[in-house]
Structures are given as structure tokens and as C-alpha cells.
Design a protein around this motif. Structure first.
Motif, PDB file in Angstrom:
ATOM      1  N   LEU A  82       0.806  -1.217   0.000  1.00 33.11           N
ATOM      2  CA  LEU A  82       0.000   0.000   0.000  1.00 33.11           C
ATOM      3  C   LEU A  82       0.844   1.274   0.000  1.00 33.11           C
ATOM      4  CD1 LEU A  82      -2.579  -1.248   2.628  1.00 33.11           C
ATOM      5  CD2 LEU A  82      -2.878  -1.104   0.138  1.00 33.11           C
ATOM      6  N   LEU A  83       2.145   1.082   0.161  1.00 33.26           N
ATOM      7  CA  LEU A  83       3.009   2.259   0.229  1.00 33.26           C
ATOM      8  C   LEU A  83       3.267   2.814  -1.160  1.00 33.26           C
ATOM      9  CD1 LEU A  83       5.725   0.875   2.664  1.00 33.26           C
ATOM     10  CD2 LEU A  83       3.764   2.297   3.246  1.00 33.26           C
ATOM     11  N   SER A  84       3.610   4.086  -1.207  1.00 31.81           N
ATOM     12  CA  SER A  84       4.070   4.683  -2.464  1.00 31.81           C
ATOM     13  C   SER A  84       5.533   4.290  -2.647  1.00 31.81           C
ATOM     14  CB  SER A  84       3.955   6.199  -2.411  1.00 31.81           C
ATOM     15  OG  SER A  84       4.976   6.703  -1.561  1.00 31.81           O
ATOM     16  N   ASP A  85       6.051   4.579  -3.814  1.00 33.60           N
ATOM     17  CA  ASP A  85       7.440   4.232  -4.107  1.00 33.60           C
ATOM     18  C   ASP A  85       8.408   4.930  -3.144  1.00 33.60           C
ATOM     19  OD1 ASP A  85       7.947   6.442  -7.013  1.00 33.60           O
ATOM     20  OD2 ASP A  85       6.798   6.729  -5.171  1.00 33.60           O
ATOM     21  N   VAL A  86       8.153   6.182  -2.850  1.00 34.41           N
ATOM     22  CA  VAL A  86       9.049   6.931  -1.966  1.00 34.41           C
ATOM     23  C   VAL A  86       9.023   6.361  -0.554  1.00 34.41           C
ATOM     24  CG1 VAL A  86       9.526   9.171  -0.911  1.00 34.41           C
ATOM     25  CG2 VAL A  86       8.886   9.054  -3.306  1.00 34.41           C
ATOM     26  N   GLU A  87       7.800   6.078  -0.079  1.00 35.12           N
ATOM     27  CA  GLU A  87       7.676   5.515   1.281  1.00 35.12           C
ATOM     28  C   GLU A  87       8.377   4.173   1.345  1.00 35.12           C
ATOM     29  OE1 GLU A  87       3.484   5.461   1.216  1.00 35.12           O
ATOM     30  OE2 GLU A  87       3.249   7.485   2.053  1.00 35.12           O
ATOM     31  N   CYS A 142      -2.640   7.710 -13.961  1.00 39.60           N
ATOM     32  CA  CYS A 142      -1.265   8.104 -13.686  1.00 39.60           C
ATOM     33  C   CYS A 142      -0.730   7.498 -12.405  1.00 39.60           C
ATOM     34  CB  CYS A 142      -1.157   9.631 -13.565  1.00 39.60           C
ATOM     35  SG  CYS A 142      -1.051  10.420 -15.169  1.00 39.60           S
ATOM     36  N   SER A 143      -1.605   6.796 -11.680  1.00 42.11           N
ATOM     37  CA  SER A 143      -1.155   6.301 -10.377  1.00 42.11           C
ATOM     38  C   SER A 143      -0.006   5.326 -10.513  1.00 42.11           C
ATOM     39  CB  SER A 143      -2.321   5.630  -9.646  1.00 42.11           C
ATOM     40  OG  SER A 143      -2.754   4.530 -10.431  1.00 42.11           O
ATOM     41  N   TYR A 144       0.154   4.740 -11.714  1.00 44.42           N
ATOM     42  CA  TYR A 144       1.274   3.812 -11.889  1.00 44.42           C
ATOM     43  C   TYR A 144       2.604   4.520 -11.673  1.00 44.42           C
ATOM     44  CZ  TYR A 144       2.034   5.716 -16.657  1.00 44.42           C
ATOM     45  OH  TYR A 144       2.303   6.527 -17.737  1.00 44.42           O
ATOM     46  N   GLN A 145       2.577   5.846 -11.788  1.00 38.51           N
ATOM     47  CA  GLN A 145       3.828   6.579 -11.673  1.00 38.51           C
ATOM     48  C   GLN A 145       4.435   6.513 -10.280  1.00 38.51           C
ATOM     49  OE1 GLN A 145       3.242  10.535 -13.218  1.00 38.51           O
ATOM     50  NE2 GLN A 145       2.696   9.803 -15.259  1.00 38.51           N
ATOM     51  N   LYS A 146       3.651   6.084  -9.310  1.00 41.99           N
ATOM     52  CA  LYS A 146       4.212   5.972  -7.958  1.00 41.99           C
ATOM     53  C   LYS A 146       4.403   4.524  -7.543  1.00 41.99           C
ATOM     54  CE  LYS A 146       2.786  10.439  -6.568  1.00 41.99           C
ATOM     55  NZ  LYS A 146       1.814  11.313  -6.006  1.00 41.99           N
ATOM     56  N   ARG A 147       4.410   3.631  -8.531  1.00 38.93           N
ATOM     57  CA  ARG A 147       4.484   2.209  -8.206  1.00 38.93           C
ATOM     58  C   ARG A 147       5.790   1.558  -8.602  1.00 38.93           C
ATOM     59  NH1 ARG A 147       1.387   0.464  -4.656  1.00 38.93           N
ATOM     60  NH2 ARG A 147       1.533  -1.634  -5.545  1.00 38.93           N
ATOM     61  N   TYR A 148       6.707   2.335  -9.156  1.00 35.33           N
ATOM     62  CA  TYR A 148       7.919   1.719  -9.681  1.00 35.33           C
ATOM     63  C   TYR A 148       9.146   2.105  -8.874  1.00 35.33           C
ATOM     64  CZ  TYR A 148       5.532  -0.023 -13.774  1.00 35.33           C
ATOM     65  OH  TYR A 148       4.690  -0.717 -14.611  1.00 35.33           O
ATOM     66  N   ILE A 149      10.082   1.168  -8.804  1.00 34.86           N
ATOM     67  CA  ILE A 149      11.360   1.418  -8.140  1.00 34.86           C
ATOM     68  C   ILE A 149      12.462   1.040  -9.125  1.00 34.86           C
ATOM     69  CG2 ILE A 149      12.789   0.889  -6.128  1.00 34.86           C
ATOM     70  CD1 ILE A 149      10.227   1.571  -5.009  1.00 34.86           C
ATOM     71  N   ARG A 150      13.471   1.898  -9.247  1.00 35.84           N
ATOM     72  CA  ARG A 150      14.567   1.571 -10.144  1.00 35.84           C
ATOM     73  C   ARG A 150      15.746   0.987  -9.358  1.00 35.84           C
ATOM     74  NH1 ARG A 150      18.575   5.859 -12.908  1.00 35.84           N
ATOM     75  NH2 ARG A 150      19.520   5.530 -10.857  1.00 35.84           N
ATOM     76  N   PHE A 151      16.154  -0.191  -9.754  1.00 38.84           N
ATOM     77  CA  PHE A 151      17.331  -0.833  -9.145  1.00 38.84           C
ATOM     78  C   PHE A 151      18.468  -0.851 -10.167  1.00 38.84           C
ATOM     79  CE2 PHE A 151      15.693  -2.656  -5.231  1.00 38.84           C
ATOM     80  CZ  PHE A 151      14.326  -2.674  -5.432  1.00 38.84           C
ATOM     81  N   ALA A 152      19.659  -0.444  -9.743  1.00 40.27           N
ATOM     82  CA  ALA A 152      20.842  -0.557 -10.608  1.00 40.27           C
ATOM     83  C   ALA A 152      21.520  -1.877 -10.281  1.00 40.27           C
ATOM     84  CB  ALA A 152      21.792   0.600 -10.355  1.00 40.27           C
ATOM     85  N   PHE A 153      21.875  -2.656 -11.304  1.00 35.35           N
ATOM     86  CA  PHE A 153      22.527  -3.932 -11.004  1.00 35.35           C
ATOM     87  C   PHE A 153      23.978  -3.971 -11.500  1.00 35.35           C
ATOM     88  CE2 PHE A 153      21.788  -5.369 -15.348  1.00 35.35           C
ATOM     89  CZ  PHE A 153      20.528  -4.881 -15.686  1.00 35.35           C
TER      90      PHE A 153
END
Lengths: 401, 452
Positions: free
Chosen positions: A326-331, A365-376
Motif C-alpha cells: 500500500l506504500l508509495s514508491d518513496v515511502e 497516472c497512479s502507476y507513476q508511484k508504483r515503480y522502483i529503479r534498481f541498478a545492477f
């Protein structure tokens, strides 16, 4: 005294990526946010730099050999004919090549198309030059380009289209069809293209990076920007370039000379060695990164992230939060740093509210707060440590229920 | 509101002084070797390209068709630099290069070794954008020794890709289109170009031989509440002038009275020979309105390493950092580590540096005087300007061309450092940042071949 800041400076904010890095450092978190490796740069290239310093290549210089090598490489990989004397400008990293290209072409009010999500710097640079960024959204979950969205964003004020492929943050590599769409749009609108191809040598499976400049009518209107940084794991050396038609490159080069004068001299020398690396180097680069990609995809999917799009290039994975989170990406990222000791980048910073297409409701647009970018782009040890920390974190994750 | 170039009307790009640029650039055209990478028609091309989007460029060797779009209007001032042109010509004629301001000797071993060590220790990835903490600290420590000012390394120091980028970031971060900025001519060529890019309204005050003293009355009548900033370069390139305490006191009081910022380029501060170097920021009431810029390159003979910095109070630093983050984002990591070492060099390093350069200055100045130039005293930097008119050439560009081709020595025509090139046509600049053998050889050539 704050009134003394320029209007452009007042609009700009600190890089959220850098802020998170600082938080991560203070928490001793494993950094999968910033896109630089934690493994050493290739020894043959470091030795070349050391040699250059010892051999007194330490004064202002322009190393023409870099242009000669690049011209050859671009011919071999893309089939483009580039004049090394007039069509290439060496700059302080791709960052400066891009900034100079923007300053060379964008006047007040000129519109510049950017594909959303996009690396945060492009918009700031365009704005600083007085341009108007117009964001064309790529469609999740596979970040496909809908041609109608591009076409409706064009206007007689469109000066340039910025294309980053392989793409940060999604890991997408634009397909031939998509590139054709973009090329046709550029030609019919008579606008420029400025590309960021820093991940050009990092593609996976059988995907080949194709430069936009190879399409009909494009070479004369495209500036390709790239650098040593990602290909040779030397992000701190600041050697990059712009390749394009002579009149544009000459403008870029003249700006570069006034903004920084010269890219670091010993690293230009070392670039010669880097660019002469044998085909095996590039093959190993790809296969090493591919195994890291596979590892992290499996890891994150295993703990519950939704990975509907597997990166085809670059060093990033754009993972969607688990359904029941339920959290946003930032949280989520804050929790990840503080409780798991792993840092990644909340995706919302890559999306822009000013979407040029009409009729996109807030809900969509809510998908915009659902993603996290990981660098590998990290060593296997680091990735294994991440695996352990994430395992523990998700096992105890009450916020998911 | 966005940054934009103020000159949007095509005709505004051709005020009378610009026509001097066009005529002036034809001189350069004749100086350019055909094989040089950056060929001369660039300047006229930008004028054409900026105003007429459909004309083709006057360069038939390229098989490009109709120009798809024009380059940005801000590029009028961005032509190939005189330094590159002269260096290309020098190579072509085997001339001794006393033009471009970089040494033909190398930097100290301890600094090079520090960079090598950093590379081997794996310090090859992105550093923090505004500088690695240890370098910011070293810069603050050095600044305290030099100026007496205590600055916060984290909030008031920004590392940049050379002082050139410090200048660009300061101007782009703090100047709005239409802002009035005062510069003293002759000036380092990046000032005008970058101010132009920021859309500034440039007002130039000429410093004149023999002392290149600041014309106080002219300054008082030029500066006003409309002035946003004033650029100071001390010690001064190309004249070697050092701004005196009286001059700086006067400038300071005018700046405070009119609420004007000061951008101070002090790259040659360690090459202050005949008087003490004074940082404008150290004067009462000045720190809060001054950006002080410097670099590694000139002091440590490592001009190609591109490590510079800007020191300013937090509210000004913020603007510098914003622009910097878009211009280059980060600076070379191993070189930053090495620069921190360099800045901690003992005082004996600086004493010897000055002594070396004063010996070189003596060789060149005595040589130039004996050949017949009118030599103006150079108090600092590694440059000296001279009046070439005893040799009867039409202007500085013609003289430099003659000097390269007939005598085999390179100097820089100084007129390029003025808004109005006419003001500088009697002067050329020589540099003495070369080993003594080179300086002596150049003097010998001039003694043998330069005739009045």
C-alpha cells in the motif's frame, strides 16, 4: 541575496538520486540507486591512464585519435560514415555533450520531446536553455511507444526529440518500428534528434542497439551523445562525445571549449586504449551484465515485485511494487533504506506531470508511484548481500499485509 | 520564466560593432591551415544560420543539403578560439609557441603520483557532484591561508571541471537574460561567450597601457543599481595587471552601494610577483556578494586535469551548483583526490614556483625589450603584453601572422579580448610558462629575424 539567483536556477532542485545516496551512505545501505559499478575498472584502461600521467599528457589537449577510433566503431556497429575531423566533439562526459547540444540548438520557446519516464537531467537542461519540455508517455507495462501519442505532441515549435536508448530507467531498447516512427516524425516535422546512447554496448539476449541516425533522413539531423563511463566502468573520468553533422558538432565543440575547455587529458589518452578493446571485451561486458540482470530479476520477482518487463539493455531494472503493497514508491524506498539497508530510486522522479497527451486521468497516472529503479551494475558479492537483506526484509514485512 | 537569449530580432544581431567581428574573422580565415579541425567559416555560418534557416552554409566540400534547422541564436559569440587557431598554425610552421597559456613542462611528481594512486585504489566512479569532501576541505583550508576568510567546505565550496566551468556555472546560475554585467577589457574570451549564452547585457570598461589601471571615473559612471554583476580577473590575463587595494576598495564600495555581485577569477593568484594578491571577497562587506574562482591547472602545471572551484556564500553557491549539475554533473574523481594533496603542499612549493616564474619572466621581458617591443610591466600571471607597432604591421592579427611565418614564434593577438577589437590592435600577448631553453630560443629567433 537569494534574489540574486537566476530564474533558471530557482526552478531547479537538488537531484533526488544524489539525496538518497547521501541517506544511504549515512545508513551504510547497499547502494543500488546510483548507476555506477562497485567493481574495479578494467586494468588495461587504468594502466593506460597511469601511463598517460607519467608520460606528461597533463596539459589541455584534444586527442584526435579518439575521433578516429569512434568513427571506425560507429562504421562497424551502425554502418554510418562519420568524418573524424568534423563530425565528432570530445566533451567532459555525455552530460556535457548533451548540455552543449541543447545549448547549441534550443532557443526560448522551442519545444523538445522527451519520452516519459526519463532521466531527470534532460528536462532541467532543456529548461535551462529556455526550451519547453514536452513529455510523451511510454505505455506500461512494456513501455511501448504509441505513435499517436508522439504525433499529437508535435507542433511547429518542436525543435528536437530526445531519445535515450537503451533506456534509463526502464531498460527498454527502442524497437526498429519505434525508431522508424520517431525518424519519420523528425523528418516530416523537420526537427532535430539528440540521442543519449551511453548504454549502447550493454544490451541483452539477442537485442542489438540501433542508432536513430541510421534511419533514412536522420544522419543529417541527429546528434549522438555517449561516453566511456558505462562501457568501461569509469564513470568518474568524464570523457564523452557528440557525433553529428559538422555544423552542429562545430557549434557543440565551440560551446564545450568555452564551458570547460578540454576533457581531462590523461583520460583522453586512456580512451584510446579503451576504444581499441578487442571484441571479447564487449562480449564479456554484455554477458557479465546479463548474468547480473538475470540474478536481480529472479531475486526481486522472488520476493514479490511485479516484473512485467525484463530489461533488454542498460544497467537498470524498473520493478513494480507488489500488488498488496500500500506504500508509495518513496515511502517504500525509505523503509528499504532504514530497515533493509538497501537503497534504490523511487520511480516517480522519472515521470513528469506535464504529460502532453490529453485525457490521461489522475487514476491512470497512479502507476507513476508504483515503480522502483534498481541498478545492477554491482559485483556478485554485493548482489548476493542484497539478496540476503531483501529476504529478511520481506519476511518481516507487515506493511504488505 | 525561462532563461532565453534576449536578441530575438535578427537585425539586432548586426549592430555596428558586430560588423567588426565579421571583418575581424576574415583575418582569422587567412590564418587557418586548411587541415585544421575547426575551420574558420564557422563564425559567418552562425550569423547566417541564426537568422536564415533555409540558406545552405558556404562550405561546398560537405555534401549536405538544406540545413534542417538552425543553430541557436545564442551562438554568435561562439567561434573557434584564437588559441586553437594559433596552435594549429604554430605546428604547421614549426614555430615556438609562446601563445597558448599552458606549460611545456609538467606538474610535480607528488601530485601525479596521488592521481595514479587514486586510479589504482579504484577511485574511478562518480564523485559527489560538488566535489569530494576532502577536496572541498582542502580548498577551504588553502583559501583561509591565502585570504584569511573562513568558509564552510560543504556549503560554500563547489568543485568544477576547471575554472572555465566555474565561470560558466557562475554566470549561467546567477545571471538572467537582460542582466547588466560589467567586464574589464581585455578579458579572457570565455567571459563574453558565456555571458552571451546567458543573455547578459555586457558593458565593457577598457584598461589601457601602460599600467592598465582601472579608470575610476568611467567605472563610477557605468555602474548603477541596474548592474547585476562585475567580473574581475586578478592577476589579470592577458596584461599581467594586479588589481591594487585602492582599486578594489573603490570597486567594493561601488558594489555595496549599488548591490552588485562580483565574480572574481583568481587562477593566477599564486603567480603574483610584484605585489600581494588580494581577493575581493576579503574586503569588508564583500564576501556575501562574491564568487571566488580558482583552479589546480595554472599553479600546478596540470592544465589538462580540469579541476577548478568556486567559493561563495550559500545563497550564491546554490545557483553555481545547479548550473554545474547540468553542465558536467561531476568532476574527474582521481584528479580530485590528487588536487587535495596538491593544495596541502608546503609553502616552499609556492615560493619556488614564484621564483622560477620570475626568472622566466626576466628572460622574456629582457629579450622582448632588446628586440624593440614596447613592453608593459607584468605584475602577475605568466603573460606579458607588448606594443608591436614599432614593427610596422597593420594590426595585432597581421603581426602575429607575420611572427609565426617569418620569425617562427607564436604570440596571441589581444584584440580578440575586447568587445571592440580596435581597442586592442596594437597589443600582442606572450607567455613565459615555458622552460628556459624554449624562452631563450624564441628570443634568439626574434633577435635574428624581427626587423623594424
Amino acid at each position: 541575496m537569494e534574489a540574486k539567483l537566476s530564474r533558471a536556477a530557482k526552478k531547479l532542485t537538488t537531484s533526488p538520486i544524489q539525496e538518497l545516496s547521501q541517506l544511504a551512505q549515512s545508513c551504510n545501505a547497499i547502494n543500488l540507486a546510483e548507476g555506477f559499478p562497485d567493481f574495479p575498472a578494467p586494468p588495461h584502461i587504468k594502466n593506460a591512464a597511469v601511463s598517460a600521467i607519467n608520460s606528461d599528457f597533463n596539459q589541455y589537449r584534444h586527442v584526435q585519435g579518439i575521433c578516429d577510433h569512434l568513427s571506425q566503431m560507429v562504421k562497424e556497429t551502425q554502418g554510418l560514415d562519420i568524418n573524424p575531423l568534423t563530425d565528432i566533439a570530445i566533451c567532459c562526459g555525455q552530460t556535457e555533450a548533451f548540455a552543449a547540444a541543447i545549448c547549441a540548438t534550443i532557443d526560448a520557446g522551442d519545444e523538445v520531446i522527451l519520452f516519459d519516464p526519463s532521466y531527470e537531467t534532460y528536462e532541467g537542461c532543456v529548461t535551462m536553455a529556455g526550451g519547453v519540455p514536452i513529455h510523451v508517455p511510454l505505455d506500461p507495462p512494456h513501455w511501448t511507444l504509441d505513435p499517436s501519442k508522439l504525433l499529437t505532441s508535435l507542433s511547429e515549435r518542436t525543435k528536437a526529440i530526445v531519445l535515450n536508448s537503451p533506456h534509463n530507467p526502464t531498460g527498454k531498447v527502442f524497437t526498429k518500428d519505434e525508431l522508424e516512427t520517431i525518424a519519420r516524425a523528425c523528418c516530416s516535422q523537420n526537427c532535430l534528434a539528440i540521442t543519449d546512447e551511453v548504454y549502447e554496448h550493454i544490451t541483452y539476449d539477442t537485442v542489438k542497439h540501433i542508432s536513430l541516425a541510421t534511419f533514412p533522413g536522420m544522419q543529417e539531423r541527429t546528434v549522438i551523445t555517449s561516453s566511456l563511463s558505462k562501457t568501461f566502468s569509469v564513470t568518474g573520468w568524464r570523457v564523452g562525445w557528440a557525433i553529428g553533422p559538422a555544423f552542429l558538432v562545430s557549434a557543440i565543440s565551440n560551446i564545450h571549449v568555452k564551458v570547460t575547455d578540454s576533457a581531462p587529458a590523461p583520460f583522453q589518452e586512456a580512451a584510446l586504449t579503451a576504444l581499441r578493446s578487442p571484441p571479447e571485451y564487449f562480449q564479456t561486458l554484455k554477458s557479465d551484465y546479463q548474468s547480473k540482470r538475470d540474478y536481480i530479476v529472479k531475486l526481486l520477482a522472488g520476493v514479490g515485485f511485479k516484473i512485467q518487463f525484463i530489461p533488454r539493455g542498460s544497467i537498470f531494472l524498473f520493478a513494480e511494487l507488489p500488488e498488496d503493497c500500500l506504500l508509495s514508491d518513496v515511502e517504500f524506498v525509505k523503509k528499504l533504506i532504514l530497515e533493509a539497508g538497501v537503497v534504490a530510486v523511487p520511480g516517480q522522479g522519472f515521470f513528469h506531470a506535464n504529460l502532453s497527451s490529453n485525457g490521461i486521468s489522475k487514476g491512470r497516472c497512479s502507476y507513476q508511484k508504483r515503480y522502483i529503479r534498481f541498478a545492477f551494475c554491482k559485483s556478485h558479492e554485493t548482489l548476493a548481500a542484497v539478496s540476503e537483506r531483501l529476504g529478511n526484509f520481506f519476511n518481516g514485512a507487515s506493511f504488505l499485509r | 520564466m525561462q532563461v532565453h537569449c534576449i536578441c530575438t530580432h535578427p537585425l539586432m544581431r548586426f549592430p555596428p560593432s558586430s560588423s567588426k567581428f565579421l571583418r575581424f574573422s576574415k583575418h582569422f580565415h587567412s590564418l587557418i591551415a586548411p587541415s585544421s579541425s575547426y575551420s574558420s567559416p564557422n563564425f559567418p555560418c552562425f550569423i547566417l544560420a541564426a537568422t536564415m534557416s533555409t540558406d545552405t552554409l558556404p562550405n561546398p566540400s560537405h555534401t549536405t543539403t538544406q540545413r534542417p534547422v538552425q543553430v541557436a541564436k545564442r551562438l554568435e559569440k561562439f567561434k573557434t578560439t584564437i588559441f586553437t587557431q594559433m596552435s594549429s598554425l604554430a605546428i604547421k610552421h614549426g614555430a615556438i609557441n609562446l601563445g597558448q597559456g599552458f606549460p611545456n613542462f609538467d606538474g610535480p611528481d607528488f601530485v601525479k603520483e596521488a592521481a595514479i594512486q587514486a586510479i589504482r585504489d579504484g577511485k574511478n566512479q562518480y564523485a559527489r557532484g560538488h566535489g569530494i569532501p576532502d577536496l572541498n576541505l582542502a580548498i577551504a583550508e588553502r583559501f583561509k591561508k591565502d585570504s584569511g576568510l573562513v568558509v564552510d567546505p560543504e556549503k560554500e565550496v563547489t568543485v568544477t571541471c576547471g575554472c572555465t566551468e566555474a565561470i560558466a556555472a557562475t554566470i549561467l546560475g546567477l545571471i538572467n537574460p537582460g542582466d547588466e554585467v560589467i567586464v574589464f577589457a581585455p578579458f579572457y574570451d570565455s567571459y563574453e561567450a558565456t555571458l552571451s549564452m546567458a543573455g547578459a547585457n555586457i558593458k565593457s570598461i577598457t584598461l589601457r597601457p601602460p599600467e592598465f589601471a582601472v579608470p575610476i571615473e568611467e567605472l563610477k559612471s557605468t555602474i548603477s543599481k541596474n548592474t547585476r554583476a562585475i567580473m574581475i580577473n586578478t592577476p589579470h590575463n592577458p596584461t599581467g595587471k594586479m588589481f591594487t587595494r585602492e582599486e578594489l576598495d573603490c570597486i567594493a564600495s561601488l558594489c555595496i552601494e549599488n548591490d552588485v555581485l562580483v565574480f572574481s577569477d583568481e587562477v593566477y593568484d599564486k603567480l603574483a610577483f610584484d605585489m600581494e594578491h588580494i581577493s575581493p571577497a576579503s574586503l569588508p562587506g564583500m564576501f556575501e556578494r562574491t564568487v571566488t574562482m580558482n583552479s589546480l591547472g595554472k599553479t600546478f602545471s596540470l592544465t589538462g586535469w580540469k579541476i577548478g572551484w568556486a567559493i561563495a556564500p550559500p545563497h550564491l553557491t546554490w545557483g553555481v551548483r545547479q548550473a554545474h549539475s547540468f553542465l558536467t554533473f561531476a568532476n574527474s574523481t582521481p584528479m580530485q583526490w590528487a588536487t587535495a594533496e596538491a593544495l596541502r603542499a608546503p609553502e616552499s612549493f609556492y615560493v619556488e614556483l614564484k621564483r622560477d616564474y620570475m626568472e622566466k619572466r626576466a628572460i622574456l621581458v629582457e629579450g622582448l625589450e632588446s628586440v624593440g617591443f614596447k613592453v608593459f610591466p607584468s605584475r602577475g600571471t605568466y603573460f606579458v603584453v607588448v606594443d608591436h607597432t614599432p614593427f610596422g604591421l597593420e594590426n595585432d592579427v597581421a603581426f602575429c601572422e607575420y611572427l609565426i611565418k617569418e620569425v617562427g614564434v607564436v604570440a596571441i593577438p589581444v584584440s580578440v579580448f575586447y568587445l571592440n577589437p580596435e581597442d586592442g590592435k596594437n597589443l600582442v600577448r606572450f607567455t613565459f610558462c615555458k622552460d628556459e631553453g624554449t624562452l631563450k630560443a624564441a628570443v634568439k629567433r626574434m633577435k635574428e629575424k624581427l626587423r623594424k
